[in-house]
Design a protein around this motif. Sequence first.
Motif, PDB file in Angstrom:
ATOM      1  N   ARG A   1       0.841  -1.192   0.000  1.00 24.61           N
ATOM      2  CA  ARG A   1       0.000   0.000   0.000  1.00 24.61           C
ATOM      3  C   ARG A   1       0.876   1.242   0.000  1.00 24.61           C
ATOM      4  O   ARG A   1       2.030   1.205   0.425  1.00 24.61           O
ATOM      5  N   PRO A   2       0.327   2.351  -0.476  1.00 28.05           N
ATOM      6  CA  PRO A   2       1.087   3.595  -0.420  1.00 28.05           C
ATOM      7  C   PRO A   2       1.161   4.113   1.015  1.00 28.05           C
ATOM      8  O   PRO A   2       0.224   3.926   1.806  1.00 28.05           O
ATOM      9  N   ALA A   3       2.249   4.768   1.341  1.00 32.14           N
ATOM     10  CA  ALA A   3       2.386   5.403   2.650  1.00 32.14           C
ATOM     11  C   ALA A   3       1.594   6.702   2.649  1.00 32.14           C
ATOM     12  O   ALA A   3       1.453   7.357   1.616  1.00 32.14           O
ATOM     13  N   THR A   4       1.090   7.057   3.812  1.00 27.11           N
ATOM     14  CA  THR A   4       0.368   8.312   3.979  1.00 27.11           C
ATOM     15  C   THR A   4       1.050   9.132   5.069  1.00 27.11           C
ATOM     16  O   THR A   4       1.953   8.644   5.763  1.00 27.11           O
ATOM     17  N   LEU A   5       0.596  10.338   5.243  1.00 26.85           N
ATOM     18  CA  LEU A   5       1.141  11.200   6.286  1.00 26.85           C
ATOM     19  C   LEU A   5       1.009  10.537   7.657  1.00 26.85           C
ATOM     20  O   LEU A   5       1.887  10.685   8.510  1.00 26.85           O
ATOM     21  N   ALA A   6      -0.043   9.762   7.860  1.00 27.14           N
ATOM     22  CA  ALA A   6      -0.247   9.063   9.137  1.00 27.14           C
ATOM     23  C   ALA A   6       0.839   8.006   9.392  1.00 27.14           C
ATOM     24  O   ALA A   6       1.006   7.555  10.527  1.00 27.14           O
ATOM     25  N   ASP A   7       1.595   7.629   8.369  1.00 20.33           N
ATOM     26  CA  ASP A   7       2.659   6.627   8.507  1.00 20.33           C
ATOM     27  C   ASP A   7       4.023   7.232   8.814  1.00 20.33           C
ATOM     28  O   ASP A   7       5.016   6.504   8.916  1.00 20.33           O
ATOM     29  N   ALA A   8       4.102   8.526   8.971  1.00 17.60           N
ATOM     30  CA  ALA A   8       5.406   9.187   9.130  1.00 17.60           C
ATOM     31  C   ALA A   8       6.208   8.604  10.290  1.00 17.60           C
ATOM     32  O   ALA A   8       7.405   8.319  10.146  1.00 17.60           O
ATOM     33  N   GLU A   9       5.590   8.415  11.456  1.00 19.15           N
ATOM     34  CA  GLU A   9       6.316   7.888  12.609  1.00 19.15           C
ATOM     35  C   GLU A   9       6.809   6.468  12.347  1.00 19.15           C
ATOM     36  O   GLU A   9       7.919   6.105  12.733  1.00 19.15           O
ATOM     37  N   LEU A  10       6.006   5.673  11.698  1.00 17.87           N
ATOM     38  CA  LEU A  10       6.389   4.302  11.372  1.00 17.87           C
ATOM     39  C   LEU A  10       7.568   4.288  10.406  1.00 17.87           C
ATOM     40  O   LEU A  10       8.534   3.541  10.592  1.00 17.87           O
ATOM     41  N   ILE A  11       7.515   5.139   9.375  1.00 20.33           N
ATOM     42  CA  ILE A  11       8.616   5.223   8.415  1.00 20.33           C
ATOM     43  C   ILE A  11       9.886   5.684   9.128  1.00 20.33           C
ATOM     44  O   ILE A  11      10.971   5.157   8.889  1.00 20.33           O
ATOM     45  N   GLN A  12       9.737   6.641  10.040  1.00 21.55           N
ATOM     46  CA  GLN A  12      10.907   7.112  10.777  1.00 21.55           C
ATOM     47  C   GLN A  12      11.482   6.003  11.659  1.00 21.55           C
ATOM     48  O   GLN A  12      12.701   5.867  11.762  1.00 21.55           O
ATOM     49  N   ALA A  13      10.630   5.209  12.266  1.00 22.10           N
ATOM     50  CA  ALA A  13      11.119   4.086  13.077  1.00 22.10           C
ATOM     51  C   ALA A  13      11.893   3.090  12.204  1.00 22.10           C
ATOM     52  O   ALA A  13      12.939   2.576  12.614  1.00 22.10           O
ATOM     53  N   GLN A  14      11.392   2.822  10.988  1.00 25.48           N
ATOM     54  CA  GLN A  14      12.117   1.946  10.065  1.00 25.48           C
ATOM     55  C   GLN A  14      13.455   2.572   9.684  1.00 25.48           C
ATOM     56  O   GLN A  14      14.473   1.889   9.619  1.00 25.48           O
ATOM     57  N   ARG A  15      13.447   3.883   9.444  1.00 31.42           N
ATOM     58  CA  ARG A  15      14.674   4.590   9.079  1.00 31.42           C
ATOM     59  C   ARG A  15      15.709   4.500  10.204  1.00 31.42           C
ATOM     60  O   ARG A  15      16.876   4.221   9.958  1.00 31.42           O
TER      61      ARG A  15
ATOM     62  N   PRO B   1      14.415  15.601  13.831  1.00 32.15           N
ATOM     63  CA  PRO B   1      14.430  16.465  12.653  1.00 32.15           C
ATOM     64  C   PRO B   1      14.097  15.715  11.364  1.00 32.15           C
ATOM     65  O   PRO B   1      13.469  16.265  10.454  1.00 32.15           O
ATOM     66  N   SER B   2      14.484  14.447  11.298  1.00 28.13           N
ATOM     67  CA  SER B   2      14.153  13.640  10.131  1.00 28.13           C
ATOM     68  C   SER B   2      12.644  13.421  10.037  1.00 28.13           C
ATOM     69  O   SER B   2      12.058  13.500   8.952  1.00 28.13           O
ATOM     70  N   LEU B   3      12.009  13.154  11.170  1.00 20.06           N
ATOM     71  CA  LEU B   3      10.557  12.975  11.190  1.00 20.06           C
ATOM     72  C   LEU B   3       9.850  14.255  10.751  1.00 20.06           C
ATOM     73  O   LEU B   3       8.879  14.211   9.984  1.00 20.06           O
ATOM     74  N   GLU B   4      10.331  15.391  11.202  1.00 20.11           N
ATOM     75  CA  GLU B   4       9.737  16.673  10.789  1.00 20.11           C
ATOM     76  C   GLU B   4       9.856  16.850   9.278  1.00 20.11           C
ATOM     77  O   GLU B   4       8.906  17.233   8.605  1.00 20.11           O
ATOM     78  N   TRP B   5      11.051  16.545   8.730  1.00 13.37           N
ATOM     79  CA  TRP B   5      11.237  16.628   7.289  1.00 13.37           C
ATOM     80  C   TRP B   5      10.297  15.668   6.568  1.00 13.37           C
ATOM     81  O   TRP B   5       9.655  16.030   5.577  1.00 13.37           O
ATOM     82  N   LEU B   6      10.205  14.448   7.063  1.00  4.56           N
ATOM     83  CA  LEU B   6       9.381  13.413   6.434  1.00  4.56           C
ATOM     84  C   LEU B   6       7.920  13.830   6.384  1.00  4.56           C
ATOM     85  O   LEU B   6       7.252  13.677   5.356  1.00  4.56           O
ATOM     86  N   ARG B   7       7.415  14.372   7.477  1.00  2.00           N
ATOM     87  CA  ARG B   7       6.025  14.847   7.492  1.00  2.00           C
ATOM     88  C   ARG B   7       5.792  15.902   6.409  1.00  2.00           C
ATOM     89  O   ARG B   7       4.804  15.851   5.683  1.00  2.00           O
ATOM     90  N   GLY B   8       6.703  16.846   6.313  1.00  2.00           N
ATOM     91  CA  GLY B   8       6.565  17.889   5.295  1.00  2.00           C
ATOM     92  C   GLY B   8       6.644  17.330   3.883  1.00  2.00           C
ATOM     93  O   GLY B   8       5.866  17.714   3.012  1.00  2.00           O
ATOM     94  N   ALA B   9       7.581  16.425   3.656  1.00  2.00           N
ATOM     95  CA  ALA B   9       7.766  15.848   2.326  1.00  2.00           C
ATOM     96  C   ALA B   9       6.589  14.965   1.913  1.00  2.00           C
ATOM     97  O   ALA B   9       6.182  14.968   0.752  1.00  2.00           O
TER      98      ALA B   9
END
Length: 158
Positions: free
Chosen positions: A10-24, A44-52
């Motif tokens: 599935r595509p990632a959504t803004l709601a997945d930002a924390e999960l993606i950051q945890a994987q990162r 700071p990476s999570l903040e960037w990810l949310r914006g992107a």
Amino acid sequence: MILPDGLTLRPATLADAELIQAQRDAMFTDMGSDVARVRASSAPSLEWLRGALANDTYSGILIERGEQVVAGAGVSWQMLPPSPRTVTPLRAYIQNVYVAPEQRGQGLARYLMQVLLAECRARGVEQVSLHASDAGKPTYIKLGFVSTNEMRLTLEPS
């Protein structure tokens, strides 16, 4: 390639930002990065990810087993001037390729890469880049990636 039974993409959504950051964070830790630096960069990476994710300069995809995300990857869309290597200004930088340890060895990273590369082709991207871990390098080479002459300078904060 198709996903093994029980897995869905599935595509990632803004709601997945924390999960993606945890994987990162897990990805960098697995690659041997200094844990203190991983922690320092996480917020700071999570903040960037949310914006992107919000402004569509980053697209992510996730593989799930039931409700649990077991793998993911993403691409940052970059506008750079055309050059002899690519006449189109849109470039793709693949990042955050991560597979949970218990799911490795099933070709999930390759599957994620094939999906992202198909999206790159659909958008007319001619040049795709990434940084490879030692573990990931064989997968990327099989997909046609080659080492380049890129150089790097790390500047100390002033």
